[in-house]
Scaffold this motif. Structure first.
Motif, mmCIF file in Angstrom:
data_model
loop_
_atom_site.group_PDB
_atom_site.id
_atom_site.type_symbol
_atom_site.label_atom_id
_atom_site.label_comp_id
_atom_site.label_asym_id
_atom_site.label_seq_id
_atom_site.Cartn_x
_atom_site.Cartn_y
_atom_site.Cartn_z
ATOM 1 N N LYS A 5 14.849 -38.290 -23.136
ATOM 2 C CA LYS A 5 13.891 -37.175 -23.115
ATOM 3 C C LYS A 5 14.565 -35.959 -23.739
ATOM 4 O O LYS A 5 15.544 -35.419 -23.208
ATOM 5 N N ALA A 45 7.361 -30.104 -24.672
ATOM 6 C CA ALA A 45 6.511 -29.284 -25.524
ATOM 7 C C ALA A 45 7.146 -27.929 -25.835
ATOM 8 O O ALA A 45 6.862 -27.328 -26.877
ATOM 9 N N HIS A 50 3.754 -24.843 -23.610
ATOM 10 C CA HIS A 50 3.657 -24.160 -22.319
ATOM 11 C C HIS A 50 3.048 -22.757 -22.392
ATOM 12 O O HIS A 50 2.319 -22.362 -21.485
ATOM 13 N N GLY A 134 5.005 -34.578 -24.420
ATOM 14 C CA GLY A 134 4.107 -33.852 -23.517
ATOM 15 C C GLY A 134 2.871 -33.411 -24.283
ATOM 16 O O GLY A 134 2.981 -32.926 -25.409
ATOM 17 N N SER A 148 2.995 -34.312 -18.737
ATOM 18 C CA SER A 148 4.352 -33.891 -19.100
ATOM 19 C C SER A 148 5.160 -35.084 -19.603
ATOM 20 O O SER A 148 4.883 -36.239 -19.254
ATOM 21 N N GLY A 149 6.177 -34.767 -20.381
ATOM 22 C CA GLY A 149 7.070 -35.810 -20.865
ATOM 23 C C GLY A 149 7.762 -36.528 -19.708
ATOM 24 O O GLY A 149 8.052 -37.719 -19.806
ATOM 25 N N THR A 209 4.358 -27.344 -16.178
ATOM 26 C CA THR A 209 4.597 -28.627 -15.516
ATOM 27 C C THR A 209 5.612 -28.510 -14.383
ATOM 28 O O THR A 209 6.120 -29.512 -13.895
HETATM 29 O O1 IP8 Z 1 7.335 -30.031 -21.777
HETATM 30 C C1 IP8 Z 1 4.244 -30.336 -21.324
HETATM 31 O O2 IP8 Z 1 5.214 -31.353 -21.449
HETATM 32 P P1 IP8 Z 1 6.716 -31.099 -20.934
HETATM 33 C C2 IP8 Z 1 3.052 -30.521 -22.274
HETATM 34 O O3 IP8 Z 1 7.416 -32.418 -21.095
HETATM 35 C C3 IP8 Z 1 2.245 -29.304 -22.560
HETATM 36 O O4 IP8 Z 1 6.627 -30.696 -19.481
HETATM 37 C C4 IP8 Z 1 1.126 -29.482 -23.480
HETATM 38 C C5 IP8 Z 1 2.466 -28.120 -22.062
#
Ligand code: IP8
Length: 256
Positions: A5, A45, A50, A134, A148-149, A209
């Motif tokens: 990740k 993301a 975010h 994400g 979220s990822g 997230t």
């Molecule tokens: O950054 C969030 O993914 P993360 C995805 O892996 C969006 O928590 C669209 C905010």
């Protein structure tokens, strides 16, 4: 196989909307390629997701029609980041393929209800490197929601039981307190359900997230399905490569 990740804090400048940290991305892509290991990649993301998601409260699901242009915009922005990740991986010599959650995943009240794992399997079998991220995804109850990822990491770990799950962040690992604020913060070499209570997870986050507490819970969930689950610093040259090559790396090991 390893599940990696790439955190949004490493790939993007989280203080400035849709701003890439291109040199970090290039280096991390080169480290993945240099490891010569089979990987499945998930990326966060960062400032491509975010900031606008928070502004329009997309994490709460559908509230009114005014959010709909923002859903389309955030989906577009995370794709732009994904494209940059694909380009970096291709230039490093890999064969990445993009698997956007908006097309292959469904949520139910924020929880993952389905994910087309077969496409990951098929591309892997053909020698490609699947890359997912994400995203904003359809949700049975909320109409749409943020996937979220980390949620994808959990589902992929359960399905593929990889050798390791490596979370690449902008800190050396998990600390007893926020290392950016407290000098007394100590790096923990190992974290599991038993010492979770000793960690100060109250640090403020702009992420829709959630903060460190939720992230650690999801990582402990991932740890149930892998031989080794670690958090390493992606701002330090060579840490990801070291994590892909050997279990002995500076970072925090997360145990189930
Ligand atoms: O950054 C969030 O993914 P993360 C995805 O892996 C969006 O928590 C669209 C905010």
């Amino acid at each position: 196989m390893h599940l990696v990740k790439l955190g949004g804090s490493v790939l993007t400048d989280k203080a400035h909307v849709t701003t890439l940290r291109a040199a970090n991305l290039r280096r991390l892509a080169a480290e993945i390629a240099a490891s010569r290991q089979e990987v499945v990649i998930v990326h966060g993301a960062g400032s491509f997701g975010h900031i606008k998601a928070r502004k329009h409260r997309l994490q709460e699901g559908y509230l009114d029609d005014e959010q709909l242009p923002a859903v389309a915009e955030v989906q577009r922005d995370v794709r732009a980041l994904n494209l940059a990740v694909l380009d970096a991986l291709r230039r490093a010599g890999l064969r990445p393929v993009s698997l956007p959650p908006s097309a292959i995943a469904r949520l139910d009240d924020g929880a993952l209800r389905s994910l087309d794992l077969d496409v990951f399997r098929r591309y892997r079998d053909l020698g490609f490197t699947p890359v997912t991220f994400g995203d904003v995804v359809l949700d049975a109850r909320r109409w749409f929601a943020i996937c979220s990822g980390d949620l994808l990491m959990l589902a992929l770990a359960e399905a593929f039981r990889p050798e390791s799950a490596i979370f690449v962040a902008d800190v050396d690992g998990v600390y007893t307190a926020d290392p950016k604020r407290s000098r007394a913060a100590k790096l923990l070499r190992e974290v599991g359900p038993a010492n979770l209570a000793a960690i100060d997870t109250t640090a403020k986050t702009e992420d829709v997230t959630g903060g460190l507490g939720g992230k650690l819970e999801r990582m402990i969930g991932v740890a149930r399905f892998v031989d080794r689950c670690v958090l390493v610093n992606g701002l330090k040259k060579g840490r990801l490569l070291a994590a892909l090559r050997s279990p002995r790396v500076v970072g925090t090991r997360v145990t189930p």
